[in-house]
Enzyme design. Structure first.
Site, PDB file in Angstrom:
ATOM      1  CG  ASP A  82      -2.063  -0.935   1.142  1.00 14.58           C
ATOM      2  OD1 ASP A  82      -2.081  -1.759   0.213  1.00 14.58           O
ATOM      3  OD2 ASP A  82      -2.958  -0.865   2.017  1.00 14.58           O
ATOM      4  CG  HIS A 132      -4.607   2.619  -0.670  1.00 12.15           C
ATOM      5  ND1 HIS A 132      -5.529   1.970   0.131  1.00 12.15           N
ATOM      6  CD2 HIS A 132      -3.628   3.068   0.176  1.00 12.15           C
ATOM      7  CE1 HIS A 132      -5.125   2.015   1.378  1.00 12.15           C
ATOM      8  NE2 HIS A 132      -3.986   2.680   1.456  1.00 12.15           N
ATOM      9  CG  HIS A 136      -3.551   7.365   2.231  1.00 18.52           C
ATOM     10  ND1 HIS A 136      -3.267   7.513   3.571  1.00 18.52           N
ATOM     11  CD2 HIS A 136      -3.524   6.036   2.001  1.00 18.52           C
ATOM     12  CE1 HIS A 136      -3.070   6.333   4.109  1.00 18.52           C
ATOM     13  NE2 HIS A 136      -3.225   5.409   3.180  1.00 18.52           N
ATOM     14  CG  HIS A 228       1.812   0.004   4.657  1.00 17.88           C
ATOM     15  ND1 HIS A 228       1.444  -1.029   5.507  1.00 17.88           N
ATOM     16  CD2 HIS A 228       0.689   0.738   4.451  1.00 17.88           C
ATOM     17  CE1 HIS A 228       0.154  -0.913   5.800  1.00 17.88           C
ATOM     18  NE2 HIS A 228      -0.325   0.151   5.177  1.00 17.88           N
TER      19      HIS A 228
END
Length: 268
Positions: A82, A132, A136, A228
């Site tokens: 991510d 995603h 964010h 991540h």
């Protein structure tokens, strides 16, 4: 790896929770009238919790279907990374190449537009892309309204399409939070919500050893592994390398769901 056609859980009834909300509040009113405000207030609090708690549970299916493990995966796991693209992306790609591993990169739309060459390099090396969100907004994603939520998911989808020229099928919520307004956008865009079954909390302050201790029990066939890149603590590359080493030691292969089949909707 598992055929992607069996994995698609695109929401078909994104507002299925509404009748339950109506019924719960009617029950509150009825109890308040018949049993008094003490019982009515307690039921009201409980009913609100019923609709709030699933927002913060990454693998809850209350508001939208979610893929949290791979069925019939053999000896495979699904690595998902991510928050990119970032300055660490080239090094992450090198690590994956070294271990002959593939991953899906869940990218942030604004970062995609800022680093299109990195997105192209991810694809060139045989990896996959996921949505995603566009900016964010981790502190407030849980409470976004329908318009802002749609802008976040659609904005990222448009950025990915513009840079990659490909239709992206996977979506992951910011911090795994999913409120009532996510599912309608996923249905519109034909996106599958992806959760995880193995998480080491490497997106926040951590140590590699601590992350591995949390991940190791869940690194087994069919796992969807959450990792991540680009976190401020600077340990992501070391963590990814150690995860890849453990997979090698356990005879597990990091691959991608097959993409050569149709995408049926899952009636959930």
């Amino acid at each position: 790896m598992t055929n992607a056609g069996t994995l698609h859980r695109i929401p078909t009834r994104p507002w299925r929770w509404v009748p339950w909300l109506v019924l719960s509040q009617l029950a509150v009113i009825l109890v308040w009238v018949l049993a008094g405000w003490h019982w009515g207030l307690a039921l009201m609090v409980a009913s609100h919790a019923l609709f709030m708690v699933p927002v913060f549970l990454p693998n809850s299916r209350f508001y939208a279907p979610v893929l949290s493990r791979l069925p019939e995966a053999g000896n495979s796991v699904w690595l998902t990374i991510d928050d990119g693209p970032s300055e660490q992306t080239p090094a992450v790609l090198d690590l994956l190449d070294r271990h002959q591993a593939k991953a899906t990169f869940f990218l942030v739309g604004e970062r995609v537009l800022a680093h299109p060459a990195l997105v192209e390099e991810i694809l060139r090396r045989g990896h996959d892309l996921g949505n995603h969100s566009h900016s964010h907004p981790q502190a407030r994603f849980w409470r976004l309204g329908p318009g802002t939520m749609a802008a976040e998911i659609e904005g990222c989808q448009q950025a990915l399409q513009a840079v990659s020229g490909r239709r992206v099928r996977w979506y992951r919520s910011v911090v795994g939070m999913t409120n009532p307004f996510v599912a309608p956008v996923l249905r519109k865009l034909g996106l599958v919500r992806v959760g995880w079954s193995a998480r080491g909390y490497d997106g926040v302050g951590c140590t590699p050893d601590g992350v591995l201790a949390r991940l190791l029990p869940d690194l087994r066939p069919g796992a969807i592994v959450l990792l991540h890149e680009g976190a401020a603590h600077g340990h992501n590359l070391a963590i990814i390398e150690q995860v890849l080493q453990v997979l090698d030691e356990r005879g597990l292969k990091a691959g991608l769901p097959c993409s050569n089949s149709a995408s049926p909707r899952d009636h959930v």
